[in-house]
Design an enzyme around this catalytic site. Structure first.
Site, PDB file in Angstrom:
ATOM      1  N   HIS A  75     -22.822 -21.220  -9.841  1.00  0.00           N
ATOM      2  CA  HIS A  75     -23.840 -20.400 -10.508  1.00  0.00           C
ATOM      3  C   HIS A  75     -24.053 -20.907 -11.933  1.00  0.00           C
ATOM      4  CE1 HIS A  75     -24.077 -16.569  -7.860  1.00  0.00           C
ATOM      5  NE2 HIS A  75     -23.746 -17.611  -7.120  1.00  0.00           N
ATOM      6  N   TYR A 206     -25.827  -8.023 -13.890  1.00  0.00           N
ATOM      7  CA  TYR A 206     -25.065  -6.965 -14.565  1.00  0.00           C
ATOM      8  C   TYR A 206     -26.091  -5.985 -15.112  1.00  0.00           C
ATOM      9  CZ  TYR A 206     -20.895  -9.975 -14.557  1.00  0.00           C
ATOM     10  OH  TYR A 206     -19.827 -10.748 -14.191  1.00  0.00           O
ATOM     11  N   PRO A 297     -12.413  -5.442 -15.038  1.00  0.00           N
ATOM     12  CA  PRO A 297     -13.017  -6.486 -14.202  1.00  0.00           C
ATOM     13  C   PRO A 297     -14.377  -7.027 -14.664  1.00  0.00           C
ATOM     14  CG  PRO A 297     -13.203  -4.349 -13.127  1.00  0.00           C
ATOM     15  CD  PRO A 297     -12.383  -4.137 -14.358  1.00  0.00           C
ATOM     16  N   LYS A 301     -12.329 -11.973 -15.271  1.00  0.00           N
ATOM     17  CA  LYS A 301     -11.454 -12.911 -15.984  1.00  0.00           C
ATOM     18  C   LYS A 301     -10.002 -12.924 -15.505  1.00  0.00           C
ATOM     19  CE  LYS A 301     -14.258 -14.778 -18.824  1.00  0.00           C
ATOM     20  NZ  LYS A 301     -14.622 -16.149 -18.512  1.00  0.00           N
ATOM     21  N   TYR A 389     -18.166 -16.564 -20.810  1.00  0.00           N
ATOM     22  CA  TYR A 389     -18.261 -16.328 -19.363  1.00  0.00           C
ATOM     23  C   TYR A 389     -17.774 -17.555 -18.585  1.00  0.00           C
ATOM     24  CZ  TYR A 389     -19.880 -13.974 -15.177  1.00  0.00           C
ATOM     25  OH  TYR A 389     -19.916 -13.334 -13.974  1.00  0.00           O
TER      26      TYR A 389
HETATM   27  C1  PHB Z   1     -16.941 -10.121  -7.877  1.00  0.00           C
HETATM   28  O1  PHB Z   1     -17.773 -10.795  -7.256  1.00  0.00           O
HETATM   29  O2  PHB Z   1     -15.992  -9.562  -7.306  1.00  0.00           O
HETATM   30  C2  PHB Z   1     -17.107  -9.950  -9.347  1.00  0.00           C
HETATM   31  C3  PHB Z   1     -18.087 -10.673 -10.002  1.00  0.00           C
HETATM   32  C4  PHB Z   1     -18.243 -10.524 -11.367  1.00  0.00           C
HETATM   33  C5  PHB Z   1     -17.447  -9.652 -12.063  1.00  0.00           C
HETATM   34  C6  PHB Z   1     -16.454  -8.937 -11.407  1.00  0.00           C
HETATM   35  C7  PHB Z   1     -16.283  -9.085 -10.059  1.00  0.00           C
HETATM   36  O3  PHB Z   1     -17.636  -9.508 -13.393  1.00  0.00           O
END
Ligand code: PHB
Length: 395
Positions: A75, A206, A297, A301, A389
């Site tokens: 990505h 997000y 989460p 990270k 990130y």
């Molecule tokens: C996930 O795909 O489980 C996931 C992706 C991004 C995050 C947290 C979890 O910030």
């Protein structure tokens, strides 16, 4: 009691313990990994799924990249969504071409276990009652009961505590005389689902919404992973499939985004915590990963930070075994803590910018929108998110 010897005794066979054992093996150092779960349990536990560029590079460079390169989804950006519109953070332009790869944690664990076993590595699954002894001396040992119920003793020179957030090894660092725990609980949790559905978006979304945060993620072209902010006391039983999809549509759909529904086959609630213990070592015991710290989460990270710890720890252990030099081992906490706290800050910052606070009168949400607007408008702001990130280089 039967007794055996190794150079490094590793308590815990999650990402930290298994990667440490793998990196040590590549440096010619023997280790034994003790894990209380079965192999099937380790390989089947659903966790986050985003690998930083560092983690990907390390896996590829150390011979763990075959399936990752084939099946991982690279990505090159994420979308921050607020006020009904998406705002892209383009990693390529902002970070010299670094990226993240969506590849679930349990797939990393399968690759690590397969590789350790192919290399003749010693992983004991299903052990119980692992106890570390004499870690303040230069002859530590670990006693445990193996999966057949036999008492065992493992003598070693160094012990790694990689036994996750429910750690026993952390407790061996006396608190408060030596150890300080820093802890923060958040007033929200995530409801996570896995669904058989086509991807809703090419990149992760997000979303900040008045009804609460939502995250659109993915696993494979056929399986999607999504999350909704919920109350920490909420229960999976309160959420029918229809209610979940309705809520995701309300929080995410809008200009340029429309969630695609499907059959939900896994539901769970994840609590939010930030935790750091200092120091991360005592005598010949060294903590790594969730045994020493937990991040919320947002930003995915946790595993990346565990891998960064053991990358530094393996180098320090190598220096000790090859030249009897303790300097790097003694400085382990100081080496890794700056990244631990930077990552804590990033995960906290992303969380605080995106989630609805329970008692918000409206001020908090407007302040968040202003912050998101400021950050996404400015190249400096977008760069700050992108660099953190994709992850800063390992040391
Ligand atoms: C996930 O795909 O489980 C996931 C992706 C991004 C995050 C947290 C979890 O910030």
């Amino acid at each position: 009691m039967s007794s055996s010897r190794t150079q490094v005794g590793i308590v815990g066979g999650g990402p930290a313990g298994l990667m440490l054992s793998h990196l040590l093996h590549l440096k010619g150092i023997d280790s034994v990994v003790l894990e209380c779960r079965t192999r099937a349990e380790v390989e089947g536990t659903i966790r986050a799924g985003v690998l930083e560029q560092n983690t990907v590079d390390l896996m590829v460079e150390t011979g763990l990249g075959d399936r990752l390169t084939r099946e991982g989804l690279e990505h090159h950006g994420i979308e921050l969504r607020f006020g009904g519109r998406g705002h892209r953070i383009a990693f390529d332009e902002l970070t010299d071409g670094r990226a993240v790869t969506v590849y679930p944690q349990h797939e990393v664990l399968k690759d690590l276990i397969a590789r350790r076993l192919a290399d003749g590595g010693d992983i004991r699954f299903g052990v119980s009652d692992a106890k570390v002894h004499d870690h303040e001396s230069d002859r530590p040992s670990i006693t445990f009961v193996d999966s057949d119920g036999n008492d065992q003793k493992l003598e070693c020179a160094l012990v790694a505590g990689c036994d996750g957030s429910r750690t026993q090894t952390r407790k061996l660092i006396p608190e408060p005389s030596i150890r300080t725990d820093h802890f923060r609980q958040y007033p929200f949790a995530w409801f996570g689902i896995l669904a058989e559905a086509p991807p809703s978006s090419e990149e992760l979304i997000y979303a900040n919404h008045e009804r609460g945060f939502a995250l659109i993620s993915t696993r494979t072209p056929e399986v999607q992973r999504h999350y909704l902010q919920v109350d920490p006391d909420d229960s999976v039983d309160n959420w029918s499939d229809d209610r979940i999809w309705d809520e995701l549509h309300m929080r995410v759909d809008g200009e340029g985004a429309e969630i695609k529904d499907g059959r939900i086959f896994q539901k769970s609630i994840l609590q939010f915590r930030s935790f750091v213990c200092e120091p991360m070592q005592h005598g010949n015991l060294y903590l790594a990963g969730d045994a020493a710290h937990t991040v919320p989460p947002t930003g995915a990270k946790g595993m990346n930070l565990a891998i960064a710890d053991v990358y530094a720890l393996a180098k320090a252990m190598d220096s000790f075994f090859t030249s009897s030099d303790r300097k790097m081992l003694d400085g382990y906490t100081e080496t890794v803590l700056p990244r631990v706290w930077r990552t804590q800050h990033f995960s906290w910052w992303m969380s605080s910018m995106l989630h609805r606070l329970p008692d918000d009168s409206g001020f908090g949400h407007r302040r968040q929108l202003a912050e998101l607007d400021m950050v996404t408008r400015s190249v400096a702001g977008r760069t700050l998110i992108a660099e953190n990130y994709v992850g800063t280089p390992l040391i």
